[in-house]
Structure formats: C-alpha cells, structure tokens
Motif scaffolding. Sequence first.
Motif, PDB file in Angstrom:
ATOM      1  N   GLY A  72       0.781  -1.219   0.000  1.00 16.12           N
ATOM      2  CA  GLY A  72       0.000   0.000   0.000  1.00 16.12           C
ATOM      3  C   GLY A  72       0.813   1.269   0.000  1.00 16.12           C
ATOM      4  O   GLY A  72       0.241   2.373   0.009  1.00 16.12           O
ATOM      5  N   ARG A  73       2.130   1.159  -0.027  1.00 18.59           N
ATOM      6  CA  ARG A  73       2.992   2.339  -0.038  1.00 18.59           C
ATOM      7  C   ARG A  73       3.893   2.293  -1.264  1.00 18.59           C
ATOM      8  O   ARG A  73       3.952   1.286  -1.979  1.00 18.59           O
ATOM      9  N   ARG A  74       4.607   3.355  -1.505  1.00 21.43           N
ATOM     10  CA  ARG A  74       5.570   3.416  -2.595  1.00 21.43           C
ATOM     11  C   ARG A  74       6.899   3.923  -2.031  1.00 21.43           C
ATOM     12  O   ARG A  74       6.934   4.499  -0.934  1.00 21.43           O
ATOM     13  N   PRO A  75       8.005   3.718  -2.741  1.00 22.34           N
ATOM     14  CA  PRO A  75       9.283   4.250  -2.259  1.00 22.34           C
ATOM     15  C   PRO A  75       9.212   5.763  -2.059  1.00 22.34           C
ATOM     16  O   PRO A  75       8.552   6.469  -2.819  1.00 22.34           O
ATOM     17  N   GLU A  76       9.903   6.243  -1.029  1.00 19.61           N
ATOM     18  CA  GLU A  76       9.892   7.672  -0.725  1.00 19.61           C
ATOM     19  C   GLU A  76      10.540   8.488  -1.843  1.00 19.61           C
ATOM     20  O   GLU A  76      11.556   8.100  -2.398  1.00 19.61           O
ATOM     21  N   LYS A  77       9.964   9.619  -2.125  1.00 19.24           N
ATOM     22  CA  LYS A  77      10.551  10.533  -3.102  1.00 19.24           C
ATOM     23  C   LYS A  77      11.320  11.672  -2.440  1.00 19.24           C
ATOM     24  O   LYS A  77      12.064  12.386  -3.110  1.00 19.24           O
ATOM     25  N   SER A  78      11.115  11.849  -1.122  1.00 15.78           N
ATOM     26  CA  SER A  78      11.783  12.949  -0.425  1.00 15.78           C
ATOM     27  C   SER A  78      11.989  12.574   1.030  1.00 15.78           C
ATOM     28  O   SER A  78      11.381  11.630   1.559  1.00 15.78           O
ATOM     29  N   LEU A  79      12.843  13.356   1.712  1.00 15.15           N
ATOM     30  CA  LEU A  79      13.084  13.143   3.129  1.00 15.15           C
ATOM     31  C   LEU A  79      11.799  13.252   3.939  1.00 15.15           C
ATOM     32  O   LEU A  79      11.606  12.535   4.923  1.00 15.15           O
ATOM     33  N   ALA A  80      10.909  14.136   3.498  1.00 17.69           N
ATOM     34  CA  ALA A  80       9.668  14.364   4.238  1.00 17.69           C
ATOM     35  C   ALA A  80       8.773  13.135   4.273  1.00 17.69           C
ATOM     36  O   ALA A  80       7.900  13.036   5.136  1.00 17.69           O
ATOM     37  N   GLU A  81       8.979  12.189   3.359  1.00 16.63           N
ATOM     38  CA  GLU A  81       8.130  11.005   3.286  1.00 16.63           C
ATOM     39  C   GLU A  81       8.655   9.841   4.120  1.00 16.63           C
ATOM     40  O   GLU A  81       8.008   8.790   4.201  1.00 16.63           O
ATOM     41  N   ILE A  82       9.805   9.989   4.743  1.00 14.39           N
ATOM     42  CA  ILE A  82      10.369   8.886   5.519  1.00 14.39           C
ATOM     43  C   ILE A  82       9.470   8.569   6.707  1.00 14.39           C
ATOM     44  O   ILE A  82       9.061   9.452   7.468  1.00 14.39           O
ATOM     45  N   ASP A  83       9.171   7.274   6.846  1.00 18.58           N
ATOM     46  CA  ASP A  83       8.339   6.774   7.934  1.00 18.58           C
ATOM     47  C   ASP A  83       9.094   5.636   8.609  1.00 18.58           C
ATOM     48  O   ASP A  83       9.502   4.677   7.946  1.00 18.58           O
ATOM     49  N   ALA A  84       9.289   5.739   9.892  1.00 20.29           N
ATOM     50  CA  ALA A  84      10.139   4.784  10.597  1.00 20.29           C
ATOM     51  C   ALA A  84       9.621   3.356  10.492  1.00 20.29           C
ATOM     52  O   ALA A  84      10.399   2.417  10.262  1.00 20.29           O
ATOM     53  N   LYS A  85       8.333   3.176  10.652  1.00 21.92           N
ATOM     54  CA  LYS A  85       7.768   1.826  10.611  1.00 21.92           C
ATOM     55  C   LYS A  85       7.926   1.216   9.221  1.00 21.92           C
ATOM     56  O   LYS A  85       8.308   0.047   9.081  1.00 21.92           O
ATOM     57  N   ALA A  86       7.658   2.004   8.174  1.00 22.45           N
ATOM     58  CA  ALA A  86       7.799   1.505   6.804  1.00 22.45           C
ATOM     59  C   ALA A  86       9.253   1.182   6.491  1.00 22.45           C
ATOM     60  O   ALA A  86       9.564   0.157   5.876  1.00 22.45           O
ATOM     61  N   MET A  87      10.164   2.052   6.931  1.00 21.19           N
ATOM     62  CA  MET A  87      11.579   1.798   6.684  1.00 21.19           C
ATOM     63  C   MET A  87      12.034   0.525   7.372  1.00 21.19           C
ATOM     64  O   MET A  87      12.785  -0.278   6.794  1.00 21.19           O
ATOM     65  N   ALA A  88      11.583   0.314   8.595  1.00 25.37           N
ATOM     66  CA  ALA A  88      11.968  -0.889   9.325  1.00 25.37           C
ATOM     67  C   ALA A  88      11.473  -2.151   8.618  1.00 25.37           C
ATOM     68  O   ALA A  88      12.172  -3.174   8.588  1.00 25.37           O
ATOM     69  N   GLU A  89      10.281  -2.089   8.020  1.00 26.04           N
ATOM     70  CA  GLU A  89       9.750  -3.246   7.310  1.00 26.04           C
ATOM     71  C   GLU A  89      10.582  -3.569   6.072  1.00 26.04           C
ATOM     72  O   GLU A  89      10.879  -4.739   5.792  1.00 26.04           O
ATOM     73  N   VAL A  90      10.978  -2.532   5.340  1.00 22.54           N
ATOM     74  CA  VAL A  90      11.804  -2.747   4.150  1.00 22.54           C
ATOM     75  C   VAL A  90      13.161  -3.322   4.554  1.00 22.54           C
ATOM     76  O   VAL A  90      13.675  -4.256   3.918  1.00 22.54           O
ATOM     77  N   MET A  91      13.758  -2.790   5.604  1.00 21.25           N
ATOM     78  CA  MET A  91      15.043  -3.304   6.065  1.00 21.25           C
ATOM     79  C   MET A  91      14.922  -4.758   6.530  1.00 21.25           C
ATOM     80  O   MET A  91      15.819  -5.562   6.284  1.00 21.25           O
ATOM     81  N   ALA A  92      13.808  -5.079   7.181  1.00 24.70           N
ATOM     82  CA  ALA A  92      13.626  -6.447   7.678  1.00 24.70           C
ATOM     83  C   ALA A  92      13.606  -7.457   6.547  1.00 24.70           C
ATOM     84  O   ALA A  92      14.182  -8.549   6.666  1.00 24.70           O
ATOM     85  N   VAL A  93      12.944  -7.119   5.446  1.00 30.05           N
ATOM     86  CA  VAL A  93      12.850  -8.046   4.318  1.00 30.05           C
ATOM     87  C   VAL A  93      14.124  -8.048   3.486  1.00 30.05           C
ATOM     88  O   VAL A  93      14.661  -9.111   3.143  1.00 30.05           O
ATOM     89  N   ASN A  94      14.626  -6.860   3.140  1.00 29.09           N
ATOM     90  CA  ASN A  94      15.691  -6.757   2.145  1.00 29.09           C
ATOM     91  C   ASN A  94      17.102  -6.942   2.693  1.00 29.09           C
ATOM     92  O   ASN A  94      18.013  -7.284   1.938  1.00 29.09           O
ATOM     93  N   ALA A  95      17.298  -6.698   3.986  1.00 26.98           N
ATOM     94  CA  ALA A  95      18.642  -6.809   4.549  1.00 26.98           C
ATOM     95  C   ALA A  95      18.731  -7.865   5.644  1.00 26.98           C
ATOM     96  O   ALA A  95      19.569  -8.759   5.585  1.00 26.98           O
ATOM     97  N   ILE A  96      17.852  -7.770   6.635  1.00 29.60           N
ATOM     98  CA  ILE A  96      17.928  -8.737   7.738  1.00 29.60           C
ATOM     99  C   ILE A  96      17.528 -10.122   7.265  1.00 29.60           C
ATOM    100  O   ILE A  96      18.150 -11.124   7.653  1.00 29.60           O
ATOM    101  N   GLY A  97      16.516 -10.205   6.406  1.00 28.38           N
ATOM    102  CA  GLY A  97      16.110 -11.503   5.868  1.00 28.38           C
ATOM    103  C   GLY A  97      17.245 -12.250   5.190  1.00 28.38           C
ATOM    104  O   GLY A  97      17.527 -13.412   5.539  1.00 28.38           O
ATOM    105  N   PRO A  98      17.939 -11.628   4.212  1.00 25.86           N
ATOM    106  CA  PRO A  98      19.082 -12.315   3.601  1.00 25.86           C
ATOM    107  C   PRO A  98      20.162 -12.688   4.612  1.00 25.86           C
ATOM    108  O   PRO A  98      20.794 -13.738   4.489  1.00 25.86           O
ATOM    109  N   ALA A  99      20.388 -11.828   5.621  1.00 28.27           N
ATOM    110  CA  ALA A  99      21.396 -12.161   6.627  1.00 28.27           C
ATOM    111  C   ALA A  99      21.020 -13.430   7.388  1.00 28.27           C
ATOM    112  O   ALA A  99      21.868 -14.293   7.643  1.00 28.27           O
ATOM    113  N   LEU A 100      19.736 -13.551   7.742  1.00 27.46           N
ATOM    114  CA  LEU A 100      19.288 -14.759   8.445  1.00 27.46           C
ATOM    115  C   LEU A 100      19.457 -15.998   7.571  1.00 27.46           C
ATOM    116  O   LEU A 100      19.811 -17.084   8.058  1.00 27.46           O
ATOM    117  N   ILE A 101      19.214 -15.842   6.275  1.00 27.98           N
ATOM    118  CA  ILE A 101      19.392 -16.962   5.344  1.00 27.98           C
ATOM    119  C   ILE A 101      20.864 -17.325   5.211  1.00 27.98           C
ATOM    120  O   ILE A 101      21.238 -18.520   5.217  1.00 27.98           O
TER     121      ILE A 101
END
Length: 221
Positions: A72-101
């Motif tokens: 339901g969201r799209r990548p941020e286009k500006s600093l003003a669009e940064i949302d901590a919860k959304a960023m944490a979800e992206v990091m969990a899938v794209n970075a922490i997930g591969p690390a666990l694998i």
Amino acid sequence: MSDRALVIGASGGIGDALAEEFTRRGHAVTGLSRRADGLDVTDPASVERVLGGVEGPFARVVVAIGILAPAGRRPEKSLAEIDAKAMAEVMAVNAIGPALILRHLPRLLPREAPAVAAVLTARVGSIGDNRLGGWFSYRASKAAANQIVHTAAIELARTHAKAALVALHPGTVDTPFTAAYRGHQKLDPAEAARRLADVMEGLTPAQTGGFFDHRGEAVPW
C-alpha cells in the motif's frame, strides 16, 4: 560438483525464472518460498525452521527476495516522506532476511568443490552510483544487503576456498514487483535469469564478495 541448485524466493517472478533456468541447465532445483513453504524472512523462527530442513550441498544458491515498499505504499521521493515503521519493514525483508538466510550458507555449500551463491540486490543500493536520490528505504536496505554479502564472503572464504558469494543486480525485470514503473526498459524474466545464470557460471573464488550486474560488470559500492 553437485548438480543441485537452491532458489530462495522461488515463487517470485525472478525466482521462478531462475528455477526454470537452472533446471534447463541440468540442476536439480529446490525452491523455497513464503507461498509454498511458509518462509517468512522477517521471522527468525520461520527461517530456522524452513532452512533448517534443507540439506546441501548445492552448486548454486540464490536468494531472490525483496520488497520495494510495504504493501500500500511506494518508495519515498523525499526526506519528508520517511516513515520509521515503513523503513523498518523494508530493512527487515531486504537486509535482515538475507542475513538470516546466509547464516545457513556454510553448511549448504560444498567445502571441497566449486560453488556460487548470490543475493539479488539492486544497482540503486550503490552509494557510488546514486545520482538521483529518493527511495531512501529501498536504497539503504540494498546497500545494507551488499555489505552483509561482502562481509559474509570474507568469512566463507576461510572454510570454502572454492566458493564465491556475491551480490547481483538483475536489472529492471518485467514482473509484478516493477509493474508500477513503466518508464524503465525492462528485461523479460527468462532473459534476466539466463543472464544471471551465465554470470554465476563465470565467477571464480577470486571474485567472492563482489557486486555485479546481469552483464557480469562490476557495480560500484
């Protein structure tokens, strides 16, 4: 050398195409996904359960998981669009997930035979190649994934001298993942898979820890 291949994220557009390409090249393919196996890379217990049930060795391992943004969201286009919860979800899938694998990788690769493992990241994760800005969470998560791959490759080389672990940029592939981005020149999934498999076949242990695109060209960090 083992003729087996492991594709993690096999139900996605690129993952499915890679599974088909490895099969075409004579590998016996094991595919893992959330849809078929309940693999949730944001849940360490799920990763341990699913990956713990897989036995190697594999000549090819590919981690083909990722999200551009939360549902339901799209990548941020500006600093003003940064949302901590959304960023944490992206990091969990794209970075922490591969690390666990990757924690499971040493036992999944042969110790005395050549093998190549790859994590699909993205050129936009390159700090040196960033000229447009935006997409803060996605860029940061892929840059983090690149660092995780590079660091893991250093450790893996100590026990698996004939293996290579790399980050791969598959290009912009025509899948539901990129459907909203019509201005890009997109690769057919089968063509992207063929190119990635070719790159993996050409890699040597001397290139472990590197970041390459689907043409085999090095991408700046």
